[in-house]
Design a protein around this motif. Sequence first.
Motif, PDB file in Angstrom:
ATOM      1  N   TRP A  94      -0.485   5.689  -6.721  1.00 18.89           N
ATOM      2  CA  TRP A  94      -0.749   7.019  -6.169  1.00 18.89           C
ATOM      3  C   TRP A  94      -2.037   7.019  -5.350  1.00 18.89           C
ATOM      4  O   TRP A  94      -2.096   7.602  -4.267  1.00 18.89           O
ATOM      5  CB  TRP A  94      -0.793   8.041  -7.307  1.00 18.89           C
ATOM      6  CG  TRP A  94      -0.998   9.436  -6.813  1.00 18.89           C
ATOM      7  CD1 TRP A  94      -0.056  10.290  -6.333  1.00 18.89           C
ATOM      8  CD2 TRP A  94      -2.249  10.126  -6.742  1.00 18.89           C
ATOM      9  NE1 TRP A  94      -0.636  11.473  -5.957  1.00 18.89           N
ATOM     10  CE2 TRP A  94      -1.988  11.407  -6.200  1.00 18.89           C
ATOM     11  CE3 TRP A  94      -3.551   9.797  -7.079  1.00 18.89           C
ATOM     12  CZ2 TRP A  94      -2.989  12.340  -5.993  1.00 18.89           C
ATOM     13  CZ3 TRP A  94      -4.551  10.729  -6.860  1.00 18.89           C
ATOM     14  CH2 TRP A  94      -4.262  11.987  -6.330  1.00 18.89           C
ATOM     15  N   GLU A  95      -3.080   6.345  -5.880  1.00 16.49           N
ATOM     16  CA  GLU A  95      -4.359   6.266  -5.160  1.00 16.49           C
ATOM     17  C   GLU A  95      -4.188   5.644  -3.779  1.00 16.49           C
ATOM     18  O   GLU A  95      -4.922   5.967  -2.851  1.00 16.49           O
ATOM     19  CB  GLU A  95      -5.358   5.404  -5.939  1.00 16.49           C
ATOM     20  CG  GLU A  95      -5.953   6.049  -7.159  1.00 16.49           C
ATOM     21  CD  GLU A  95      -6.847   5.080  -7.913  1.00 16.49           C
ATOM     22  OE1 GLU A  95      -7.582   4.295  -7.256  1.00 16.49           O
ATOM     23  OE2 GLU A  95      -6.798   5.091  -9.155  1.00 16.49           O
ATOM     24  N   PHE A  96      -3.224   4.740  -3.650  1.00 11.48           N
ATOM     25  CA  PHE A  96      -2.980   4.043  -2.398  1.00 11.48           C
ATOM     26  C   PHE A  96      -1.770   4.612  -1.656  1.00 11.48           C
ATOM     27  O   PHE A  96      -1.113   3.906  -0.886  1.00 11.48           O
ATOM     28  CB  PHE A  96      -2.826   2.539  -2.634  1.00 11.48           C
ATOM     29  CG  PHE A  96      -4.135   1.871  -2.962  1.00 11.48           C
ATOM     30  CD1 PHE A  96      -5.009   1.481  -1.962  1.00 11.48           C
ATOM     31  CD2 PHE A  96      -4.505   1.646  -4.285  1.00 11.48           C
ATOM     32  CE1 PHE A  96      -6.214   0.875  -2.261  1.00 11.48           C
ATOM     33  CE2 PHE A  96      -5.710   1.035  -4.596  1.00 11.48           C
ATOM     34  CZ  PHE A  96      -6.571   0.652  -3.581  1.00 11.48           C
ATOM     35  N   GLY A  97      -1.473   5.881  -1.887  1.00  9.94           N
ATOM     36  CA  GLY A  97      -0.499   6.586  -1.077  1.00  9.94           C
ATOM     37  C   GLY A  97       0.953   6.480  -1.462  1.00  9.94           C
ATOM     38  O   GLY A  97       1.826   6.944  -0.729  1.00  9.94           O
ATOM     39  N   ARG A  98       1.268   5.896  -2.603  1.00 10.67           N
ATOM     40  CA  ARG A  98       2.663   5.778  -3.031  1.00 10.67           C
ATOM     41  C   ARG A  98       3.181   7.144  -3.437  1.00 10.67           C
ATOM     42  O   ARG A  98       2.546   7.863  -4.202  1.00 10.67           O
ATOM     43  CB  ARG A  98       2.783   4.813  -4.215  1.00 10.67           C
ATOM     44  CG  ARG A  98       4.133   4.790  -4.915  1.00 10.67           C
ATOM     45  CD  ARG A  98       5.170   4.016  -4.125  1.00 10.67           C
ATOM     46  NE  ARG A  98       6.503   4.097  -4.693  1.00 10.67           N
ATOM     47  CZ  ARG A  98       7.044   3.209  -5.515  1.00 10.67           C
ATOM     48  NH1 ARG A  98       6.339   2.155  -5.894  1.00 10.67           N
ATOM     49  NH2 ARG A  98       8.273   3.354  -5.954  1.00 10.67           N
ATOM     50  N   VAL A  99       4.339   7.480  -2.940  1.00 13.97           N
ATOM     51  CA  VAL A  99       5.022   8.708  -3.329  1.00 13.97           C
ATOM     52  C   VAL A  99       6.217   8.295  -4.169  1.00 13.97           C
ATOM     53  O   VAL A  99       7.159   7.690  -3.663  1.00 13.97           O
ATOM     54  CB  VAL A  99       5.479   9.520  -2.091  1.00 13.97           C
ATOM     55  CG1 VAL A  99       6.219  10.767  -2.525  1.00 13.97           C
ATOM     56  CG2 VAL A  99       4.285   9.871  -1.217  1.00 13.97           C
ATOM     57  N   ARG A 100       6.164   8.590  -5.461  1.00 16.28           N
ATOM     58  CA  ARG A 100       7.281   8.244  -6.347  1.00 16.28           C
ATOM     59  C   ARG A 100       8.424   9.203  -6.103  1.00 16.28           C
ATOM     60  O   ARG A 100       8.255  10.300  -5.613  1.00 16.28           O
ATOM     61  CB  ARG A 100       6.829   8.292  -7.797  1.00 16.28           C
ATOM     62  CG  ARG A 100       6.004   7.057  -8.143  1.00 16.28           C
ATOM     63  CD  ARG A 100       6.148   6.752  -9.602  1.00 16.28           C
ATOM     64  NE  ARG A 100       6.030   5.395  -9.999  1.00 16.28           N
ATOM     65  CZ  ARG A 100       6.659   4.334  -9.553  1.00 16.28           C
ATOM     66  NH1 ARG A 100       7.477   4.419  -8.590  1.00 16.28           N
ATOM     67  NH2 ARG A 100       6.477   3.159 -10.064  1.00 16.28           N
ATOM     68  N   GLY A 101       9.622   8.776  -6.463  1.00 14.42           N
ATOM     69  CA  GLY A 101      10.793   9.599  -6.258  1.00 14.42           C
ATOM     70  C   GLY A 101      11.593   9.126  -5.059  1.00 14.42           C
ATOM     71  O   GLY A 101      12.708   9.556  -4.838  1.00 14.42           O
TER      72      GLY A 101
END
Length: 179
Positions: A94-101
């Motif tokens: 998340w800190e590095f821009g990952r969008v889960r889903g």
Amino acid sequence: MGIDPQMGQQTRPVRALIALGGNLPWQDIAPELLLPKVFDALDGDEIRVLARSSLWRTPAWPDPSAPAYVNAAAAIETIMNAEALLQRLHAIEWEFGRVRGEGRNQSRTLDLDIVDFGGQQIDMPDLTLPHPRAASRAFVLLPLQEVAPDWCDPVSRQEIGALIAALPDSDVSACVRIG
């Protein structure tokens, strides 16, 4: 192995193997420059990075027209239990821009997977270890071999060299060490 369930920590450190990858830039930082920053983000109070692999470039799958992936692996030692480690990895993503889903094979800035956690076999709704697809993926096994040349898949009991030898030559040759 003793676990303090309230703290999400082991009573003794465990060696774990982490696969890293991504094919999209984050804040204009290309994946080959981002993964070294991720190695640094992993290293902390509860996680100690023991070894870092080279970076490897691999074609995107299933859509080879998508940007190529950059992959790597880390051997770590942690006092966290497997669930807490997974939560930490998700926080770093998340800190590095990952969008889960996003779909399983969608392009992303960062993907962090636990490949192995002290040789344990874990089957939970959100965590299966060893990683169920790692043993059939050249882009995981080639970097992993650099940081854990003695690794043996806890399920098949095959050594990493044998797992790589069993892969299609086209999968292995598609992975190119870039640094």
